[in-house]
Design a protein around this motif. Structure first.
Motif, short mmCIF file in Angstrom:
data_model
loop_
_atom_site.label_atom_id
_atom_site.label_comp_id
_atom_site.label_asym_id
_atom_site.label_seq_id
_atom_site.Cartn_x
_atom_site.Cartn_y
_atom_site.Cartn_z
N CYS A 127 -1.10 4.21 7.73
CA CYS A 127 -1.83 3.13 7.07
C CYS A 127 -1.02 1.83 7.03
O CYS A 127 -1.60 0.74 7.10
CB CYS A 127 -2.20 3.54 5.66
N ALA A 144 -14.06 2.00 -2.88
CA ALA A 144 -12.92 2.87 -2.66
C ALA A 144 -11.67 2.40 -3.39
O ALA A 144 -10.61 2.98 -3.23
CB ALA A 144 -12.62 2.95 -1.16
N ALA A 193 -15.73 3.44 2.80
CA ALA A 193 -15.69 4.67 2.01
C ALA A 193 -17.06 5.33 2.05
O ALA A 193 -18.03 4.76 2.55
CB ALA A 193 -15.28 4.37 0.57
N LEU A 238 -5.72 6.80 0.16
CA LEU A 238 -6.32 7.10 1.45
C LEU A 238 -5.71 8.38 1.99
O LEU A 238 -4.52 8.46 2.23
CB LEU A 238 -6.08 5.95 2.43
N GLU A 267 -7.56 0.21 1.29
CA GLU A 267 -8.89 0.53 0.79
C GLU A 267 -9.81 -0.68 0.76
O GLU A 267 -11.04 -0.54 0.77
CB GLU A 267 -8.80 1.14 -0.62
N ASP A 268 -9.22 -1.89 0.71
CA ASP A 268 -10.04 -3.10 0.70
C ASP A 268 -10.66 -3.37 2.07
O ASP A 268 -11.64 -4.12 2.16
CB ASP A 268 -9.19 -4.31 0.30
N ASP A 311 -12.54 8.33 1.46
CA ASP A 311 -12.40 7.39 2.56
C ASP A 311 -13.12 7.94 3.78
O ASP A 311 -13.00 9.12 4.11
CB ASP A 311 -10.93 7.16 2.87
#
Length: 687
Positions: A51, A10, A293, A15, A288-289, A307
């Protein structure tokens, strides 16, 4: 068809829905108090509205726990930047099909004309290696998905599809004319060498990452199946459920975008340098880490990576529970696109899944950094394990978190949980849940599902002191709990008043039951092992219990197959009871009776003589067929698919089902049909 085979699946993507704008679940959130950009829900999970606070939470927890070798518990991996690779690997080979007509217009009635998968709760289907609607059979046999037409005079395989060799534990769900195949594979990743002015190159082979594969197949014409779409999701599929036409997947994933660097030199300096670099990895990380995803491919092969869980639908326990994400993902098999309809996530490790018609429950033991414990501390932590249970509402278009509860000890399996009349009942063993000990004891706890939380209502403990749970079954207002160490106490628990559950009866017999199955009013079948008074198991045992009087449970009958075992002891999908006739079928492996009679000691020094003793070679591999009536059990006969020594293990019977007057059994060798009344052979389809 191209796809990425890297943990940074991802990376670089924005996101979706990082704020609350347009959140379809905003009006359904539980009341709470502000908590750094999120809210503390009425249960025990923190819900994040955006987020940024979620990322800050993850970074803070990680900075507190990171080591020179990365994060404990599987969060991230050593190595350098990921070398992204592309491949043309398809989910599976295309179907091969034989000319055959489509489905007939006549309809068979499940439970009346044919049997279906043995499940825990009515209306909540469970995944298995075999499914049937009475007209067709779909099964995974030797890594091949096979479609068999059952409507003719003989069974005919009308289509087949080779599944990838690396697809582990493929499971099936059949929703009308749509089949969902769910399997597991491990992606292969490599990293570039670590280089730098102040350090030499280091080992940079990255570990494999779990990926769940989901494929939707249209079976409206069984002879010409149509692969509609497929998904790849970060993580391991714990289980799934089919309720009211919607499939709910429970997936457990770890962070995929964190690349940690281990020490490149020995000593204090090497460790401190690695720790400093790993802290920078965490500070520089993006959302995203951390979150999973999914990759979606449609019928034309077009792919999109998105996502899996929206930040606003992610929750975290108020006490740290690991860096993994537990995702509840809903898909509608009637929608050809197969995009997740909704998803909710919890920052926790999931282990056991139970489903009711209205809710999914996911249980996990408390997070512990076991690697940091030893000696008395390790033993004390093992004794003090508790189980957290998270409830999710699956009746709305958007899966919503309901609440959480904590029970002492650990669960045995999904049957340790059951919902009834607004309450969740949970059976656990305290002490060490894996083996019985002096401090072992079992408890049944009830939780009220009120509004948006799970609140403990009552409990009863003291069950099986020094023993552990081997089987549980909740039926209506009654719970049945089997514990074992040397003898098998069957406890009857009255749950009619959830605030005051009470043990009303107890039956002690040798051996134990590992699976309990209701058969009519006041009757239970128990499948397990017989045992000596000292607790040494001696063979497969099937018991019939009369539990009509909760204060005085009795065993009416039992049969023992010496030196035998059955998959039904640990997998309820392998068990068949057909109420129409009382026919009960269990897969069974049984070793030479004569050779194992008495107290035979198997020591290393006699092993070389094993092949020289003819009696040891006596072996049965097949299924045992029983007739279970209200007052007794009779052995009707045995079924074997074995035709020669070479196919003895391929012929292991895995599942059985009834269709009209035929009893069918399935193995990796064949599909065999026998007369339901006489067990005379009628059909055989070899693979």
């Amino acid at each position: 068809m191209k796809r990425l085979l890297a943990t940074g699946l991802a990376a670089g993507l924005l996101l979706a829905g990082c704020t609350n704008d347009g959140d379809p679940n905003a009006g359904n959130r539980p009341a709470g108090i502000p908590f750094g950009g999120g809210v503390i829900a009425a249960g025990t999970l923190v819900q994040f509205d955006a987020c940024e606070p979620l990322l800050e939470h993850l970074q803070a927890e990680a900075l507190e726990r990171v080591t020179p070798w990365g994060l404990p518990g599987g969060g991230g991996w050593w190595g350098g930047p990921i070398a992204v690779m592309e491949d043309d690997v398809a989910f599976a080979e295309p179907f091969s099909a034989a000319p055959q007509a489509s489905r007939s217009s006549g309809e068979l009635v499940a439970g009346q004309d044919f049997s279906t998968t043995n499940i825990q709760e009515a209306g909540v289907d469970e995944p298995d290696v075999m499914k049937t609607d009475g007209e067709i059979l779909v099964a995974v046999v030797q890594q091949v998905l096979r479609v068999v037409d059952l409507t003719g005079h003989e069974p005919v395989e009308v289509a087949s599809m080779r599944l990838p060799d690396d697809l582990g534990n493929p499971q099936l769900l059949l929703a009308g004319e749509r089949l969902l195949v769910v399997g597991q594979r491990w992606g292969t990743f490599f990293a570039e060498p670590l280089t730098g002015e102040d350090r030499p190159a280091a080992l940079t082979l990255a570990p494999q990452s779990a990926i769940t594969l989901v494929q939707l197949i249209d079976l409206s014409n069984p002879a010409d199946p149509d692969i509609v779409a497929d998904l790849e999701l970060d993580g391991t599929a714990l289980s799934s459920r089919l309720v009211d036409g919607i499939i709910h997947l429970v997936v457990s994933s770890q962070p995929t975008g964190l690349v940690f660097e281990g020490p490149t030199e020995s000593g204090v300096r090497g460790e401190r340098d690695a720790l400093a670099r790993n802290r920078e990895v965490i500070r520089d990380s993006t959302i995203e880490d951390w979150l999973p995803a999914y990759a979606h491919r449609d019928e034309d092969g077009d792919e999109a990576i998105k996502d899996l869980v929206d930040c606003s639908h992610v929750h975290a326990p108020d006490e740290f529970a690991g860096f993994g994400t537990l995702s509840i993902v809903s898909v509608d098999p009637a929608n050809d696109e197969l995009h997740p309809r909704s998803a909710a996530g919890v920052l926790s490790e999931g282990q056991t899944v139970y489903g009711s018609p209205e809710r999914l429950y996911v249980a996990t033991t408390d997070w512990v950094d076991w690697g940091s414990l030893e000696g008395d501390d390790l033993e004390a932590e093992a004794r003090d394990v508790t189980t957290d249970i998270h409830a999710f509402d699956i009746t709305r278009p958007q899966v919503t978190y309901v609440g959480s509860g904590t029970a002492p000890g650990s669960l045995l399996n999904q049957f340790s949980m059951s919902e009834h009349d607004g309450h969740l009942r949970v059976a656990t063993t305290e002490g060490n849940g894996w083996w019985a000990g002096e401090d072992s004891v079992s408890t049944v706890t009830t939780f009220a599902i009120t509004g948006d939380e799970l609140e403990e209502a009552g409990s009863v403990t003291g069950l099986g002191v020094t023993e552990r749970i081997f089987a549980v079954r909740f039926l209506g207002d009654v719970g049945y709990v089997v514990t074992f160490r040397q003898v098998d106490p069957l406890y009857v628990v009255d749950l009619s008043d959830p605030a005051a559950p009470a043990v009303t009866g107890e039956l002690k017999i040798p051996g134990y039951s590992a699976y309990l199955h209701p058969v009519g009013d006041g009757r239970l079948i128990g499948v397990g092992q017989d045992a000596t008074d000292a607790g040494r198991v001696t063979g497969l045992q099937v018991s019939l219990f009369d539990v009509s009087d909760p204060a005085d449970p009795q065993r009416l009958a039992h049969v023992v197959m010496p030196n035998a075992n059955s998959e039904s002891e640990w997998n309820h999908h392998a068990f068949l009871h057909w109420p129409m006739t009382g026919t009960t079928v269990l897969p069974m492996q049984q070793y030479g009776v004569e050779a194992f009679e008495g107290d035979v000691a198997f020591e290393e020094e006699v092993a070389p003589e094993f092949d020289d003793v003819p009696e040891f070679k006596e072996f049965f591999n097949g299924a045992i067929v029983l007739d279970v009536q209200e007052s007794g059990i009779d052995i009707e006969g045995r079924i074997s698919h074995v035709t020669g020594a070479d196919d003895e293990w391929l012929a292991t019977i895995q599942r059985s089902f009834v269709r009209n007057d035929v009893l069918w059994t399935l193995s990796n060798e064949a599909l065999v049909g026998v007369d339901l009344a006489t067990l005379d052979a009628r059909h055989r389809l070899d693979w």
